[in-house]
Motif scaffolding. Structure first.
Motif, PDB file in Angstrom:
ATOM      1  N   LYS A  76      26.727  44.476  45.005  1.00  0.00           N
ATOM      2  CA  LYS A  76      26.251  43.272  44.313  1.00  0.00           C
ATOM      3  C   LYS A  76      26.133  43.502  42.815  1.00  0.00           C
ATOM      4  N   LEU A  77      25.631  44.657  42.427  1.00  0.00           N
ATOM      5  CA  LEU A  77      25.530  44.970  40.998  1.00  0.00           C
ATOM      6  C   LEU A  77      26.902  45.006  40.341  1.00  0.00           C
ATOM      7  N   LEU A  78      27.840  45.662  41.007  1.00  0.00           N
ATOM      8  CA  LEU A  78      29.195  45.736  40.453  1.00  0.00           C
ATOM      9  C   LEU A  78      29.866  44.364  40.427  1.00  0.00           C
ATOM     10  N   LEU A  79      29.667  43.582  41.467  1.00  0.00           N
ATOM     11  CA  LEU A  79      30.250  42.250  41.523  1.00  0.00           C
ATOM     12  C   LEU A  79      29.696  41.365  40.409  1.00  0.00           C
ATOM     13  N   GLU A  80      28.415  41.439  40.190  1.00  0.00           N
ATOM     14  CA  GLU A  80      27.797  40.651  39.123  1.00  0.00           C
ATOM     15  C   GLU A  80      28.397  41.011  37.761  1.00  0.00           C
ATOM     16  N   GLY A  81      28.495  42.286  37.493  1.00  0.00           N
ATOM     17  CA  GLY A  81      29.080  42.729  36.236  1.00  0.00           C
ATOM     18  C   GLY A  81      30.535  42.321  36.112  1.00  0.00           C
ATOM     19  N   LEU A  83      32.002  39.725  37.507  1.00  0.00           N
ATOM     20  CA  LEU A  83      32.071  38.288  37.244  1.00  0.00           C
ATOM     21  C   LEU A  83      31.720  37.955  35.799  1.00  0.00           C
ATOM     22  N   LYS A  84      30.680  38.582  35.291  1.00  0.00           N
ATOM     23  CA  LYS A  84      30.185  38.270  33.948  1.00  0.00           C
ATOM     24  C   LYS A  84      31.055  38.828  32.838  1.00  0.00           C
ATOM     25  N   SER A  85      31.927  39.747  33.177  1.00  0.00           N
ATOM     26  CA  SER A  85      32.745  40.335  32.122  1.00  0.00           C
ATOM     27  C   SER A  85      34.232  40.232  32.454  1.00  0.00           C
ATOM     28  N   CYS A  86      34.696  41.020  33.379  1.00  0.00           N
ATOM     29  CA  CYS A  86      36.129  41.106  33.676  1.00  0.00           C
ATOM     30  C   CYS A  86      36.738  39.755  34.006  1.00  0.00           C
ATOM     31  N   VAL A  87      36.124  39.045  34.937  1.00  0.00           N
ATOM     32  CA  VAL A  87      36.702  37.791  35.397  1.00  0.00           C
ATOM     33  C   VAL A  87      36.732  36.776  34.257  1.00  0.00           C
ATOM     34  N   ILE A  88      35.621  36.647  33.549  1.00  0.00           N
ATOM     35  CA  ILE A  88      35.577  35.708  32.426  1.00  0.00           C
ATOM     36  C   ILE A  88      36.617  36.078  31.371  1.00  0.00           C
ATOM     37  N   GLU A  89      36.676  37.354  31.010  1.00  0.00           N
ATOM     38  CA  GLU A  89      37.639  37.798  29.998  1.00  0.00           C
ATOM     39  C   GLU A  89      39.071  37.505  30.421  1.00  0.00           C
ATOM     40  N   ARG A  90      39.389  37.776  31.677  1.00  0.00           N
ATOM     41  CA  ARG A  90      40.766  37.593  32.136  1.00  0.00           C
ATOM     42  C   ARG A  90      41.125  36.114  32.263  1.00  0.00           C
ATOM     43  N   VAL A  91      40.188  35.273  32.709  1.00  0.00           N
ATOM     44  CA  VAL A  91      40.459  33.838  32.777  1.00  0.00           C
ATOM     45  C   VAL A  91      40.667  33.288  31.367  1.00  0.00           C
ATOM     46  N   GLN A  92      39.820  33.703  30.447  1.00  0.00           N
ATOM     47  CA  GLN A  92      39.961  33.253  29.060  1.00  0.00           C
ATOM     48  C   GLN A  92      41.286  33.701  28.452  1.00  0.00           C
ATOM     49  N   GLU A 100      42.112  34.739  42.464  1.00  0.00           N
ATOM     50  CA  GLU A 100      42.591  35.081  43.804  1.00  0.00           C
ATOM     51  C   GLU A 100      42.212  36.523  44.159  1.00  0.00           C
ATOM     52  N   GLU A 101      42.360  37.428  43.211  1.00  0.00           N
ATOM     53  CA  GLU A 101      41.973  38.823  43.407  1.00  0.00           C
ATOM     54  C   GLU A 101      40.495  38.919  43.772  1.00  0.00           C
ATOM     55  N   LEU A 102      39.667  38.169  43.069  1.00  0.00           N
ATOM     56  CA  LEU A 102      38.231  38.169  43.325  1.00  0.00           C
ATOM     57  C   LEU A 102      37.912  37.615  44.713  1.00  0.00           C
ATOM     58  N   LEU A 103      38.595  36.553  45.119  1.00  0.00           N
ATOM     59  CA  LEU A 103      38.358  35.981  46.448  1.00  0.00           C
ATOM     60  C   LEU A 103      38.710  36.972  47.551  1.00  0.00           C
ATOM     61  N   VAL A 104      39.781  37.709  47.380  1.00  0.00           N
ATOM     62  CA  VAL A 104      40.164  38.736  48.359  1.00  0.00           C
ATOM     63  C   VAL A 104      39.071  39.797  48.444  1.00  0.00           C
ATOM     64  N   THR A 105      38.579  40.210  47.287  1.00  0.00           N
ATOM     65  CA  THR A 105      37.523  41.233  47.255  1.00  0.00           C
ATOM     66  C   THR A 105      36.238  40.728  47.911  1.00  0.00           C
ATOM     67  N   ILE A 106      35.849  39.506  47.605  1.00  0.00           N
ATOM     68  CA  ILE A 106      34.634  38.938  48.211  1.00  0.00           C
ATOM     69  C   ILE A 106      34.776  38.854  49.721  1.00  0.00           C
ATOM     70  N   LYS A 108      36.489  40.820  51.600  1.00  0.00           N
ATOM     71  CA  LYS A 108      36.327  42.193  52.120  1.00  0.00           C
ATOM     72  C   LYS A 108      34.850  42.581  52.163  1.00  0.00           C
ATOM     73  N   LEU A 109      34.117  42.202  51.124  1.00  0.00           N
ATOM     74  CA  LEU A 109      32.696  42.552  51.065  1.00  0.00           C
ATOM     75  C   LEU A 109      31.887  41.828  52.148  1.00  0.00           C
ATOM     76  N   MET A 110      32.333  40.657  52.538  1.00  0.00           N
ATOM     77  CA  MET A 110      31.576  39.848  53.494  1.00  0.00           C
ATOM     78  C   MET A 110      31.890  40.151  54.951  1.00  0.00           C
ATOM     79  N   LYS A 111      32.806  41.057  55.211  1.00  0.00           N
ATOM     80  CA  LYS A 111      33.143  41.403  56.611  1.00  0.00           C
ATOM     81  C   LYS A 111      32.012  42.129  57.262  1.00  0.00           C
TER      82      LYS A 111
END
Length: 111
Positions: A76-81, A83-92, A100-106, A108-111
């Motif tokens: 959860k700590l890594l996911l939060e970070g 989202l707040k950095s990598c994902v925002i930076e890459r979308v921008q 899509e990469e994030l959805l695949v990872t989520i 996996k985490l929810m299994k």
């Protein structure tokens, strides 16, 4: 945990070095995560010892649940970070495939 969460919010990750993507967490963040993972590693060794000593199954299962919960907290700590950095930076930057990469990872985490 609060200090780690606060440091995550201002950090980024995903700097690319050739094909390999790297994160850039602060030393404080790395130390916090490493400390948590060391405790989890100790829990897993303890579980192994419980099995070797024929400890009552319910007690072992409760320790497994505790280790899984601790790993979930690290995730959860890594996911939060992320989202707040990598994902925002890459979308921008126009790299919308990160969603899509994030959805695949989520998933996996929810299994």
């Amino acid at each position: 945990m609060k200090e780690i969460k606060e440091s995550i919010a201002i950090e980024g990750c995903g700097h690319s070095h050739g094909e390999e993507r790297m994160s850039h967490h602060s030393d404080k963040m790395k130390q916090g995560l490493t400390s948590r993972l060391n405790r989890i590693e100790g829990q897993v060794r303890g579980i192994k010892g419980m099995i070797e000593k024929d400890t009552y199954c319910d007690d072992v299962l409760n320790q497994i649940a505790a280790a899984q919960s601790a790993l979930g907290s690290v995730a959860k700590l890594l996911l939060e970070g992320h989202l707040k950095s990598c994902v925002i930076e890459r979308v921008q930057a126009g790299e919308h495939e990160v969603v899509e990469e994030l959805l695949v990872t989520i998933n996996k985490l929810m299994k």
